[in-house]
Write an enzyme that holds these catalytic residues in place. Structure first.
Site, PDB file in Angstrom:
ATOM      1  N   PHE A 135      33.263  98.910 -15.497  1.00  0.00           N
ATOM      2  CA  PHE A 135      32.150  99.857 -15.451  1.00  0.00           C
ATOM      3  C   PHE A 135      31.055  99.316 -16.363  1.00  0.00           C
ATOM      4  O   PHE A 135      31.170  99.368 -17.591  1.00  0.00           O
ATOM      5  CB  PHE A 135      32.652 101.214 -15.944  1.00  0.00           C
ATOM      6  CG  PHE A 135      31.739 102.385 -15.719  1.00  0.00           C
ATOM      7  CD1 PHE A 135      31.776 103.088 -14.530  1.00  0.00           C
ATOM      8  CD2 PHE A 135      30.871 102.817 -16.722  1.00  0.00           C
ATOM      9  CE1 PHE A 135      30.964 104.207 -14.315  1.00  0.00           C
ATOM     10  CE2 PHE A 135      30.049 103.923 -16.533  1.00  0.00           C
ATOM     11  CZ  PHE A 135      30.102 104.618 -15.325  1.00  0.00           C
ATOM     12  N   THR A 190      26.574  99.755 -20.437  1.00  0.00           N
ATOM     13  CA  THR A 190      26.048  99.569 -21.792  1.00  0.00           C
ATOM     14  C   THR A 190      25.293  98.251 -21.923  1.00  0.00           C
ATOM     15  O   THR A 190      25.699  97.233 -21.369  1.00  0.00           O
ATOM     16  CB  THR A 190      27.188  99.605 -22.819  1.00  0.00           C
ATOM     17  OG1 THR A 190      27.939 100.807 -22.646  1.00  0.00           O
ATOM     18  CG2 THR A 190      26.653  99.560 -24.239  1.00  0.00           C
ATOM     19  N   SER A 246      23.851 104.879 -26.093  1.00  0.00           N
ATOM     20  CA  SER A 246      23.862 106.243 -25.567  1.00  0.00           C
ATOM     21  C   SER A 246      22.612 106.566 -24.741  1.00  0.00           C
ATOM     22  O   SER A 246      22.635 107.447 -23.892  1.00  0.00           O
ATOM     23  CB  SER A 246      23.979 107.246 -26.730  1.00  0.00           C
ATOM     24  OG  SER A 246      25.170 107.029 -27.457  1.00  0.00           O
ATOM     25  N   ILE A 293      31.407  95.462 -22.349  1.00  0.00           N
ATOM     26  CA  ILE A 293      31.945  95.937 -21.083  1.00  0.00           C
ATOM     27  C   ILE A 293      33.462  95.744 -21.048  1.00  0.00           C
ATOM     28  O   ILE A 293      33.963  94.612 -21.050  1.00  0.00           O
ATOM     29  CB  ILE A 293      31.274  95.221 -19.893  1.00  0.00           C
ATOM     30  CG1 ILE A 293      29.745  95.343 -19.997  1.00  0.00           C
ATOM     31  CG2 ILE A 293      31.779  95.797 -18.577  1.00  0.00           C
ATOM     32  CD1 ILE A 293      29.229  96.768 -20.127  1.00  0.00           C
ATOM     33  N   THR A 294      34.183  96.851 -21.023  1.00  0.00           N
ATOM     34  CA  THR A 294      35.646  96.831 -21.042  1.00  0.00           C
ATOM     35  C   THR A 294      36.210  96.117 -19.820  1.00  0.00           C
ATOM     36  O   THR A 294      35.768  96.349 -18.692  1.00  0.00           O
ATOM     37  CB  THR A 294      36.186  98.262 -21.091  1.00  0.00           C
ATOM     38  OG1 THR A 294      35.814  98.858 -22.336  1.00  0.00           O
ATOM     39  CG2 THR A 294      37.705  98.295 -20.967  1.00  0.00           C
ATOM     40  N   ILE A 345      49.685 107.682 -45.896  1.00  0.00           N
ATOM     41  CA  ILE A 345      51.103 107.988 -46.122  1.00  0.00           C
ATOM     42  C   ILE A 345      51.909 106.697 -46.265  1.00  0.00           C
ATOM     43  O   ILE A 345      52.836 106.612 -47.089  1.00  0.00           O
ATOM     44  CB  ILE A 345      51.643 108.849 -44.965  1.00  0.00           C
ATOM     45  CG1 ILE A 345      51.103 110.283 -45.089  1.00  0.00           C
ATOM     46  CG2 ILE A 345      53.170 108.852 -44.936  1.00  0.00           C
ATOM     47  CD1 ILE A 345      51.382 111.161 -43.892  1.00  0.00           C
ATOM     48  N   HIS A 346      51.559 105.695 -45.500  1.00  0.00           N
ATOM     49  CA  HIS A 346      52.278 104.422 -45.555  1.00  0.00           C
ATOM     50  C   HIS A 346      51.886 103.576 -46.771  1.00  0.00           C
ATOM     51  O   HIS A 346      52.551 102.566 -47.049  1.00  0.00           O
ATOM     52  CB  HIS A 346      52.016 103.620 -44.284  1.00  0.00           C
ATOM     53  CG  HIS A 346      52.795 104.070 -43.091  1.00  0.00           C
ATOM     54  ND1 HIS A 346      52.595 105.287 -42.478  1.00  0.00           N
ATOM     55  CD2 HIS A 346      53.799 103.462 -42.403  1.00  0.00           C
ATOM     56  CE1 HIS A 346      53.424 105.406 -41.451  1.00  0.00           C
ATOM     57  NE2 HIS A 346      54.166 104.328 -41.386  1.00  0.00           N
ATOM     58  N   GLY A 347      50.812 103.954 -47.455  1.00  0.00           N
ATOM     59  CA  GLY A 347      50.381 103.203 -48.627  1.00  0.00           C
ATOM     60  C   GLY A 347      49.985 101.785 -48.278  1.00  0.00           C
ATOM     61  O   GLY A 347      49.348 101.526 -47.253  1.00  0.00           O
ATOM     62  N   GLU A 355      32.549 106.116 -24.171  1.00  0.00           N
ATOM     63  CA  GLU A 355      32.311 107.155 -23.166  1.00  0.00           C
ATOM     64  C   GLU A 355      31.524 108.348 -23.719  1.00  0.00           C
ATOM     65  O   GLU A 355      31.766 109.491 -23.360  1.00  0.00           O
ATOM     66  CB  GLU A 355      33.604 107.673 -22.541  1.00  0.00           C
ATOM     67  CG  GLU A 355      34.723 106.759 -22.237  1.00  0.00           C
ATOM     68  CD  GLU A 355      34.400 105.343 -21.784  1.00  0.00           C
ATOM     69  OE1 GLU A 355      33.256 105.045 -21.419  1.00  0.00           O
ATOM     70  OE2 GLU A 355      35.317 104.536 -21.810  1.00  0.00           O
TER      71      GLU A 355
END
Length: 401
Positions: free
Chosen positions: A144, A147, A153, A178-179, A355-357, A381
């Protein structure tokens, strides 16, 4: 897409080890069966490959072929075009599970749906019959292309131009970020033609089209992004999707809305992955002679993750219900789901890293990848800020009416 005919039943639990989360979602028996099937597939085929996909910045053909072999490449397309004929909620569950396993892969799957749904909605009968079966089977993979380097945007100001010359359109300009462009066979390209937007299907072997891979991204590293250059590329007028002037308001918006729906579910899946990883870690890791799960500040982060992940899933589910029922406010519900799910996914990922530091900063733990991917999900998107504008504008309109 159709709704399954079976009577709705309450889906009240999602088990993960000995953890039970109350969902209270109304899924049909078929949808629950599909969800379990999707989970098993992701756990066996996607999760083990996700780290390598990210580190190598590549999406192996073997991974894509597994999805094609399951018949889910054209997940959202009707059966008459070779698709899996999923209803919107089942399609959402598919994106959620893929997003839990590999955000880069979910992004690619979302883009396939963005293009095919646009052709399904706005393409001619000839285009549907020719292109969709090939796209559904994986014979043709798609991208698609909207961009541009200076236009993100602000899509109304596209710089790519298309000029009608006899029985052809001549395209000149550039697209960026472009993905899946590194592997796509066909691009749905958006351009300006005499001041009006057009959407054109451009095949990869079109003379004048150059594809330049992009690497070194923060996240979605396996999504195979590229920059496209069009130097007087000629495509037949039959490759025009919709009419002149339909390009942005209808074709592009259709695709972007589909992408937001896919991204919302994928973000909920990524948040669940962060929660799963955090629960594993705090049950094994000790600090100051106590397991991390016994520390109240850790409990606070887990509580936020649980609450917001369930809330995100409910917003996605509600959007799916509205789409399945052809409700007029389905687009609004999709923006809500995309906004909340992606913002929460990034926060959940940040908390999971915390949390994993120090371990959370290492590629040996998936939360590091989740955090980078989650940040990109807030942008693609339609960014978080664009969703806020759309939601506010819809609220103003509802209030004034």
């Amino acid at each position: 897409m159709k709704r399954w005919a079976n009577k709705n039943v309450k889906y009240t639990e999602m088990k993960r080890g000995n953890i039970l989360f109350i969902q209270n979602l109304e899924l049909t028996n078929q949808q629950m069966e599909k969800q379990e099937e999707f989970k098993a597939f992701v756990d066996s085929e996607i999760v083990p490959a996700a780290g390598h996909i990210d580190q190598e910045e590549n999406m192996p053909d073997s991974v894509l072929q597994k999805i094609i072999d399951k018949g889910n490449w054209g997940a959202a397309l009707p059966a008459k075009y070779g698709g899996a004929d999923m209803d919107y909620i089942t399609y959402g569950l598919w994106n959620e599970e893929i997003g839990r396993g590999c955000a880069s892969l979910r992004n690619i799957i979302g883009v396939q749906g963005m293009v095919t749904s646009s052709i399904l909605r706005w393409g001619s009968q000839e285009q549907k019959q020719y292109w969709l079966p090939k796209m559904s089977s994986g014979e043709l993979k798609v991208s698609f292309a909207i961009t541009e380097s200076q236009i993100g945007s602000d899509i109304k100001n596209l710089q790519t131009k298309a000029q009608r010359v006899g029985t052809e359109y001549v395209i000149s300009g550039q697209k960026k970020w472009i993905t899946f462009a590194q592997k796509a066979d066909v691009f749905l390209v958006f351009a300006q033609c005499d001041g009006q937007a057009v959407a054109l299907l451009v095949e990869r072997n079109t003379p004048g089209l150059t594809v330049r891979p992009i690497s070194g991204l923060v996240g979605f590293r396996g999504s195979l992004l590229a920059e496209l250059s069009f130097e007087e590329c000629r495509v037949p007028v039959d490759n025009l999707v919709g009419k002149v002037g339909f390009g942005l308001a209808l074709v592009a918006n259709n695709g972007l809305t589909h992408g937001r729906y896919s991204t919302a579910w994928g973000a909920a899946g990524l948040a669940q992955a962060c929660l799963n990883a955090s629960l594993d870690y705090i049950n094994e890791r000790k600090q100051f002679d106590h397991y991390l799960k016994e520390h109240q500040l850790i409990q606070q982060m887990i509580a936020d993750m649980v609450t917001n992940t369930i809330a995100a899933r409910h917003l996605c589910f509600r959007a799916g219900q509205l789409w399945d029922n052809n409700e007029v406010n389905a687009t609004f519900a999709t923006s809500l789901a995309k906004y909340f799910s992606t913002v929460h996914a990034f926060k959940a990922a940040k908390d999971a890293v915390q949390i994993h530091g120090a371990n959370g900063c290492s590629s040996e733990y998936p939360v590091e990848r989740h955090m980078r991917d989650a940040k990109v999900m807030e942008i693609v998107e339609g960014s978080t800020q664009i969703q806020q504008v759309l939601i506010a504008q819809d609220a103003f309109n509802m209030f004034n009416n």
